[in-house]
Write a protein that holds these residues in place. Structure first.
Motif, PDB file in Angstrom:
ATOM      1  N   VAL A   1       0.840  -1.195   0.000  1.00 62.08           N
ATOM      2  CA  VAL A   1       0.000   0.000   0.000  1.00 62.08           C
ATOM      3  C   VAL A   1       0.880   1.251   0.000  1.00 62.08           C
ATOM      4  N   LEU A   2       1.962   1.211   0.799  1.00 65.00           N
ATOM      5  CA  LEU A   2       2.928   2.311   0.785  1.00 65.00           C
ATOM      6  C   LEU A   2       3.520   2.481  -0.609  1.00 65.00           C
ATOM      7  N   ALA A   3       3.870   1.365  -1.251  1.00 70.11           N
ATOM      8  CA  ALA A   3       4.457   1.414  -2.595  1.00 70.11           C
ATOM      9  C   ALA A   3       3.500   2.065  -3.584  1.00 70.11           C
ATOM     10  N   LEU A   4       2.222   1.691  -3.508  1.00 67.72           N
ATOM     11  CA  LEU A   4       1.238   2.247  -4.439  1.00 67.72           C
ATOM     12  C   LEU A   4       1.055   3.743  -4.217  1.00 67.72           C
ATOM     13  N   ALA A   5       1.027   4.170  -2.948  1.00 65.22           N
ATOM     14  CA  ALA A   5       0.859   5.598  -2.660  1.00 65.22           C
ATOM     15  C   ALA A   5       2.058   6.398  -3.167  1.00 65.22           C
ATOM     16  N   ILE A   6       3.265   5.890  -2.913  1.00 66.27           N
ATOM     17  CA  ILE A   6       4.467   6.602  -3.367  1.00 66.27           C
ATOM     18  C   ILE A   6       4.551   6.590  -4.886  1.00 66.27           C
ATOM     19  N   LYS A   7       4.183   5.469  -5.504  1.00 68.33           N
ATOM     20  CA  LYS A   7       4.195   5.418  -6.969  1.00 68.33           C
ATOM     21  C   LYS A   7       3.236   6.446  -7.555  1.00 68.33           C
ATOM     22  N   CYS A   8       2.070   6.614  -6.939  1.00 66.82           N
ATOM     23  CA  CYS A   8       1.086   7.593  -7.410  1.00 66.82           C
ATOM     24  C   CYS A   8       1.690   8.992  -7.422  1.00 66.82           C
ATOM     25  N   ILE A   9       2.386   9.354  -6.342  1.00 75.83           N
ATOM     26  CA  ILE A   9       3.010  10.675  -6.268  1.00 75.83           C
ATOM     27  C   ILE A   9       4.149  10.784  -7.267  1.00 75.83           C
ATOM     28  N   ALA A  10       4.923   9.717  -7.408  1.00 76.48           N
ATOM     29  CA  ALA A  10       6.061   9.728  -8.336  1.00 76.48           C
ATOM     30  C   ALA A  10       5.595   9.916  -9.781  1.00 76.48           C
ATOM     31  N   LEU A  11       4.479   9.310 -10.142  1.00 80.28           N
ATOM     32  CA  LEU A  11       3.966   9.462 -11.510  1.00 80.28           C
ATOM     33  C   LEU A  11       3.586  10.906 -11.795  1.00 80.28           C
ATOM     34  N   GLY A  12       2.997  11.581 -10.801  1.00 86.81           N
ATOM     35  CA  GLY A  12       2.686  12.997 -10.975  1.00 86.81           C
ATOM     36  C   GLY A  12       3.944  13.815 -11.158  1.00 86.81           C
ATOM     37  N   ARG A  13       4.985  13.495 -10.395  1.00 90.61           N
ATOM     38  CA  ARG A  13       6.258  14.204 -10.517  1.00 90.61           C
ATOM     39  C   ARG A  13       6.882  13.970 -11.892  1.00 90.61           C
ATOM     40  N   ILE A  14       6.802  12.731 -12.372  1.00 95.58           N
ATOM     41  CA  ILE A  14       7.344  12.407 -13.688  1.00 95.58           C
ATOM     42  C   ILE A  14       6.598  13.181 -14.773  1.00 95.58           C
ATOM     43  N   ALA A  15       5.280  13.254 -14.660  1.00 92.81           N
ATOM     44  CA  ALA A  15       4.488  14.001 -15.650  1.00 92.81           C
ATOM     45  C   ALA A  15       4.934  15.456 -15.697  1.00 92.81           C
ATOM     46  N   ARG A  16       5.134  16.065 -14.519  1.00 94.06           N
ATOM     47  CA  ARG A  16       5.585  17.461 -14.487  1.00 94.06           C
ATOM     48  C   ARG A  16       6.976  17.603 -15.086  1.00 94.06           C
ATOM     49  N   THR A  17       7.870  16.663 -14.752  1.00 89.32           N
ATOM     50  CA  THR A  17       9.232  16.727 -15.265  1.00 89.32           C
ATOM     51  C   THR A  17       9.258  16.629 -16.785  1.00 89.32           C
ATOM     52  N   ILE A  18       8.545  15.657 -17.321  1.00 91.09           N
ATOM     53  CA  ILE A  18       8.527  15.472 -18.778  1.00 91.09           C
ATOM     54  C   ILE A  18       7.933  16.702 -19.462  1.00 91.09           C
ATOM     55  N   ALA A  19       6.841  17.208 -18.917  1.00 83.33           N
ATOM     56  CA  ALA A  19       6.203  18.380 -19.521  1.00 83.33           C
ATOM     57  C   ALA A  19       7.146  19.577 -19.497  1.00 83.33           C
ATOM     58  N   GLU A  20       7.818  19.815 -18.376  1.00 84.39           N
ATOM     59  CA  GLU A  20       8.720  20.970 -18.268  1.00 84.39           C
ATOM     60  C   GLU A  20       9.939  20.818 -19.168  1.00 84.39           C
ATOM     61  N   VAL A  21      10.492  19.597 -19.245  1.00 79.14           N
ATOM     62  CA  VAL A  21      11.681  19.379 -20.059  1.00 79.14           C
ATOM     63  C   VAL A  21      11.379  19.562 -21.543  1.00 79.14           C
TER      64      VAL A  21
END
Length: 406
Positions: free
Chosen positions: A173-193
């Motif tokens: 459950v911890l893994a899924l929650a952290i993955k959810c946040i990480a995916l949002g961060r990745i989306a922002r990173t890709i969009a900004e780059v």
């Protein structure tokens, strides 16, 4: 910790993940909650690879007693000391094999054969367990294909079987929650780059409708490398990409530091905008970026010349005007950029630089919008007809401008 408490901690993780809590907040809250319910956790660590142009991944830590760095990004683990540490870790052992869990009772004679276990034992930790939760192909992005975690305790008897059973239920459950946040961060990173910071912000706020745009006034920047075609024809092929990256870095970093947004990389060319409610401030920012560029360019050329590598110069056109800023393209492929006559004009102004042997030219509109105190540093070079533009433009330069290069 009772099995009935598992649902409470899982519900908290789910709620915080949906709220967008940070990875550190999730790990810290998880470990503290488990301790409060009687699970003897004293240290926790979680890490996951990411999709980023510089960093390979991000790691998060918690300790019940020590003041430690709770969050850090790590670079490539395939070379040097980083590779050695990675290959000596419990995570590498799990990643390279088929097991999903490894345990070392370091306070009871088990070997300290993984990196940092000897330090943990000296600090009073008695038991260590590491886990990996692998993602299926559909849940993998780039190298982000699994979630690593480890937990330790200083309890005199270490973890009991019940403690481990609780961890096995809760860590996914911890893994899924952290993955959810990480995916949002990745989306922002890709969009900004790939889009630039401001365009990425617009897209991530939902402004992705085809044809939707807004009319803005902006200072426009269009720069290019001098004699890039000549250099690419004469330099060894393995030199071309490093050259482009090096000169792009000095251009883009100068624009960003001055508050501009890079919208397009067109081969060796760069299109950027500077926005402000006051035109004079937008122009001031563009000129600050030009000044930063020249300093960094001088340093770069000195370093490359000392290494016997090809050098060049950057020529730049500056203009100000109204443009449409938004989504242009087909249903399958959109670009978030600026369009309008002013965009065409700034590229034409930049192209005049080569024929007049100057590294920066600006339109009369841009020159007129510059704060009065800075206009004394301008020199008019006359009126020029710009290809594809109906009216000739009065062009200006900085008195110190002079184009150089091979």
């Amino acid at each position: 910790m009772e099995y009935s408490d598992v649902g409470t901690v899982a519900a908290w993780l789910t709620e915080q993940g949906l709220k967008g809590a940070s990875e550190v907040e999730l790990l810290t809250g998880f470990c503290i909650s488990c301790r409060e319910f009687g699970l003897p956790l004293d240290r926790g660590m979680a890490l996951m690879d990411t999709l980023h142009p510089v960093h390979e991944g991000r790691a998060f830590r918690w300790d019940s007693q020590e003041d430690i760095e709770t969050e850090f990004e790590y670079g490539p683990t395939g070379e040097g000391s980083a590779r050695d540490n990675w290959q000596r870790s419990a995570f590498y052992y799990l990643w390279s094999g088929k097991e999903s869990e490894v345990r070392r009772r370091i306070g009871f004679g088990d070997p300290t054969d993984f990196v940092m276990l000897d330090e943990m034992a000296e600090a009073g930790h008695t038991d260590f367990v590491a886990m990996v939760h692998r993602f299926a192909k559909a849940g993998t992005i780039g190298e982000m294909d699994c979630f690593f975690s480890h937990f330790t305790t200083r309890h005199p008897q270490g973890f009991c079987d019940h403690d481990l059973a609780i961890l096995r239920k809760l860590v996914p459950v911890l893994a899924l929650a952290i993955k959810c946040i990480a995916l949002g961060r990745i989306a922002r990173t890709i969009a900004e780059v790939y889009l630039g910071e401001d365009a990425a912000k617009q897209v991530l706020e939902g402004k992705i409708t085809r044809g939707k745009s807004e009319r803005i006034s902006a200072a426009l920047w269009f720069s290019d490398l001098l004699n890039y075609t000549k250099i690419s024809d004469s330099a060894p092929p393995e030199e071309i990409l490093p050259l482009l990256n090096a000169y792009s870095e000095v251009v883009i970093s100068a624009i960003h530091e001055a508050g501009g947004d890079v919208l397009k990389l067109i081969g060796d060319g760069v299109l950027a905008i500077f926005k402000d409610e006051e035109q004079s401030e937008a122009c001031r920012a563009a000129l600050r970026a030009e000044g930063l560029l020249r300093k960094r360019l001088s340093t770069l050329n000195q370093e490359r010349a000392a290494d016997g590598r090809p050098t060049t110069d950057v020529y730049l056109g500056l203009h100000i005007g109204d443009v449409f800023y938004g989504n242009i393209g087909s249903q399958e492929r959109l670009d978030f950029t600026v369009i309008g006559p002013a965009v065409n004009e700034v590229s034409r102004i930049a192209s005049i630089c080569r024929s007049v042997d100057l590294n920066v030219l600006m339109s009369s509109d841009f020159a007129a919008a510059i704060p009065e105190a800075q206009r004394s540093g301008l020199a008019c070079i006359g009126r020029y007809a710009l290809r594809g533009v109906k009216r000739p433009q009065q062009l200006y330069t900085l008195e110190t401008a002079r184009l150089g290069g091979p």
